[in-house]
Design a protein around this motif. Structure first.
Motif, mmCIF file in Angstrom:
data_model
loop_
_atom_site.group_PDB
_atom_site.id
_atom_site.type_symbol
_atom_site.label_atom_id
_atom_site.label_comp_id
_atom_site.label_asym_id
_atom_site.label_seq_id
_atom_site.Cartn_x
_atom_site.Cartn_y
_atom_site.Cartn_z
ATOM 1 N N ILE A 60 -74.139 16.801 13.022
ATOM 2 C CA ILE A 60 -74.954 15.605 12.848
ATOM 3 C C ILE A 60 -75.193 15.415 11.360
ATOM 4 C CG2 ILE A 60 -77.164 14.511 13.319
ATOM 5 C CD1 ILE A 60 -77.325 16.124 15.882
ATOM 6 N N SER A 61 -74.970 14.192 10.897
ATOM 7 C CA SER A 61 -75.197 13.869 9.492
ATOM 8 C C SER A 61 -76.213 12.741 9.400
ATOM 9 C CB SER A 61 -73.881 13.439 8.842
ATOM 10 O OG SER A 61 -74.112 12.972 7.541
ATOM 11 N N TYR A 62 -77.296 12.969 8.647
ATOM 12 C CA TYR A 62 -78.285 11.920 8.446
ATOM 13 C C TYR A 62 -78.718 11.833 6.988
ATOM 14 C CZ TYR A 62 -81.360 15.960 9.129
ATOM 15 O OH TYR A 62 -81.938 17.200 9.059
ATOM 16 N N GLU A 63 -78.025 12.523 6.119
ATOM 17 C CA GLU A 63 -78.320 12.454 4.700
ATOM 18 C C GLU A 63 -77.702 11.189 4.099
ATOM 19 O OE1 GLU A 63 -76.490 15.224 5.868
ATOM 20 O OE2 GLU A 63 -78.184 16.559 6.162
ATOM 21 N N LYS A 64 -77.901 11.021 2.800
ATOM 22 C CA LYS A 64 -77.314 9.866 2.117
ATOM 23 C C LYS A 64 -75.787 9.931 2.140
ATOM 24 C CE LYS A 64 -77.382 7.417 -2.254
ATOM 25 N NZ LYS A 64 -77.854 7.378 -3.624
ATOM 26 N N ASP A 65 -75.270 11.137 1.914
ATOM 27 C CA ASP A 65 -73.825 11.351 1.953
ATOM 28 C C ASP A 65 -73.406 11.567 3.408
ATOM 29 O OD1 ASP A 65 -71.190 11.839 1.317
ATOM 30 O OD2 ASP A 65 -71.551 13.859 0.532
ATOM 31 N N ALA A 88 -54.478 19.576 18.683
ATOM 32 C CA ALA A 88 -54.791 20.778 17.921
ATOM 33 C C ALA A 88 -56.289 20.911 17.692
ATOM 34 C CB ALA A 88 -54.071 20.747 16.571
ATOM 35 N N LYS A 89 -56.974 19.798 17.438
ATOM 36 C CA LYS A 89 -58.394 19.845 17.103
ATOM 37 C C LYS A 89 -59.035 18.502 17.390
ATOM 38 C CE LYS A 89 -61.796 21.823 14.616
ATOM 39 N NZ LYS A 89 -62.439 23.032 15.003
ATOM 40 N N ARG A 90 -60.254 18.533 17.881
ATOM 41 C CA ARG A 90 -61.073 17.329 18.016
ATOM 42 C C ARG A 90 -62.462 17.695 17.518
ATOM 43 N NH1 ARG A 90 -61.119 13.083 22.758
ATOM 44 N NH2 ARG A 90 -59.235 12.660 21.621
ATOM 45 N N PHE A 91 -62.997 16.869 16.627
ATOM 46 C CA PHE A 91 -64.302 17.143 16.031
ATOM 47 C C PHE A 91 -65.084 15.840 15.942
ATOM 48 C CE2 PHE A 91 -67.342 18.040 12.690
ATOM 49 C CZ PHE A 91 -67.761 19.315 13.030
ATOM 50 N N TYR A 92 -66.372 15.916 16.230
ATOM 51 C CA TYR A 92 -67.238 14.744 16.245
ATOM 52 C C TYR A 92 -68.216 14.819 15.077
ATOM 53 C CZ TYR A 92 -65.619 14.235 21.046
ATOM 54 O OH TYR A 92 -64.849 14.087 22.164
ATOM 55 N N LEU A 93 -68.178 13.823 14.202
ATOM 56 C CA LEU A 93 -69.172 13.676 13.145
ATOM 57 C C LEU A 93 -70.145 12.600 13.625
ATOM 58 C CD1 LEU A 93 -70.346 14.104 10.317
ATOM 59 C CD2 LEU A 93 -68.702 12.445 9.472
ATOM 60 N N ILE A 94 -71.334 13.028 14.007
ATOM 61 C CA ILE A 94 -72.343 12.117 14.549
ATOM 62 C C ILE A 94 -73.227 11.672 13.391
ATOM 63 C CG2 ILE A 94 -74.175 11.852 16.244
ATOM 64 C CD1 ILE A 94 -72.935 14.397 17.632
ATOM 65 N N ARG A 95 -73.202 10.390 13.116
ATOM 66 C CA ARG A 95 -73.943 9.830 11.973
ATOM 67 C C ARG A 95 -75.149 9.055 12.495
ATOM 68 N NH1 ARG A 95 -75.612 10.009 7.031
ATOM 69 N NH2 ARG A 95 -75.011 8.328 5.628
ATOM 70 N N VAL A 96 -76.345 9.439 12.040
ATOM 71 C CA VAL A 96 -77.576 8.746 12.408
ATOM 72 C C VAL A 96 -78.322 8.358 11.130
ATOM 73 C CG1 VAL A 96 -77.816 9.825 14.681
ATOM 74 C CG2 VAL A 96 -78.823 10.922 12.689
ATOM 75 N N PRO A 97 -79.150 7.292 11.184
ATOM 76 C CA PRO A 97 -79.847 6.839 9.966
ATOM 77 C C PRO A 97 -80.766 7.890 9.354
ATOM 78 C CG PRO A 97 -79.950 5.167 11.670
ATOM 79 C CD PRO A 97 -79.358 6.375 12.296
ATOM 80 N N ASP A 98 -81.558 8.579 10.170
ATOM 81 C CA ASP A 98 -82.391 9.679 9.665
ATOM 82 C C ASP A 98 -82.750 10.603 10.816
ATOM 83 O OD1 ASP A 98 -84.953 8.836 10.866
ATOM 84 O OD2 ASP A 98 -84.863 7.212 9.400
ATOM 85 N N SER A 99 -83.452 11.679 10.510
ATOM 86 C CA SER A 99 -83.714 12.714 11.511
ATOM 87 C C SER A 99 -84.660 12.260 12.619
ATOM 88 C CB SER A 99 -84.266 13.971 10.831
ATOM 89 O OG SER A 99 -85.494 13.672 10.204
#
Length: 185
Positions: free
Chosen positions: A111-116, A167-178
């Motif tokens: 899960i990514s919720y930082e600016k980057d 070979a690979k599956r990966f999920y980058l879950i992007r949310v506005p903030d925590s």
């Protein structure tokens, strides 16, 4: 095995010898080469971990899907985190895309919720920072970037029985903030 048996029978019946060094060394060479080839195939099949940036063996793609906001009694959320209290400290991420529920273990997602948009875990995969920034503005930082890598149909991948497989599956879950993450303990 058939060649060894045939030569052994020929040695016993035609030449009436019980043992010959030449026959023994040739049989030993055949057994050793068979074992080496079998070990090579086992390594290619079970212990092959290709570099995900190797375009000669792997094809990769990233699909972007918008997250669906789920209302609950306490808060609205994009992602629910289910934690387990066992020895491996694993988590599961539950989210909705286009009306379908996805449950993904934490070793296959982040899960990514930082600016980057690319956090430390996602930096190990070849995500495009520029494309993720475009999707940030398109979906208001509420989307899932699904990275999929598949084996190409090559001879090496075919020997390892991987050709055409994922070979690979990966999920980058992007949310506005925590605050859009529901933690279920």
């Amino acid at each position: 095995v058939q060649n060894i048996r045939r030569r052994r029978l020929k040695m016993i019946i035609q030449r009436q010898h019980k043992f010959e060094w030449g026959n023994f060394l040739l049989s030993l060479l055949e057994v050793v080469s068979f074992c080496l080839l079998a070990l090579g195939l086992v390594k290619l099949t079970f212990f092959d971990d290709p570099n995900l940036t190797d375009s000669s063996r792997i094809t990769s793609s990233v699909a972007y899907k918008p997250l669906v906001l789920r209302p609950s009694a306490s808060q609205s959320y994009y992602v629910k985190v289910k934690s387990t209290r066992n020895s491996d400290l694993s988590q599961q991420y539950v989210f909705y895309i286009e009306g379908k529920k996805y449950t993904v273990p934490s070793h296959l997602a982040t899960i990514s919720y930082e600016k980057d948009p690319i956090n430390v875990t996602a930096s190990a995969l070849p995500f495009s920072r520029k494309a993720l920034k475009q999707e940030d503005s398109r979906y208001q930082q509420a989307y899932v970037a699904i990275y999929t890598a598949s084996y190409k149909n090559t001879a090496i991948n075919g020997l390892g029985l991987h050709a055409g497989r994922q070979a690979k599956r990966f999920y980058l879950i992007r949310v506005p903030d925590s605050s859009f993450i529901s933690k279920n303990q």
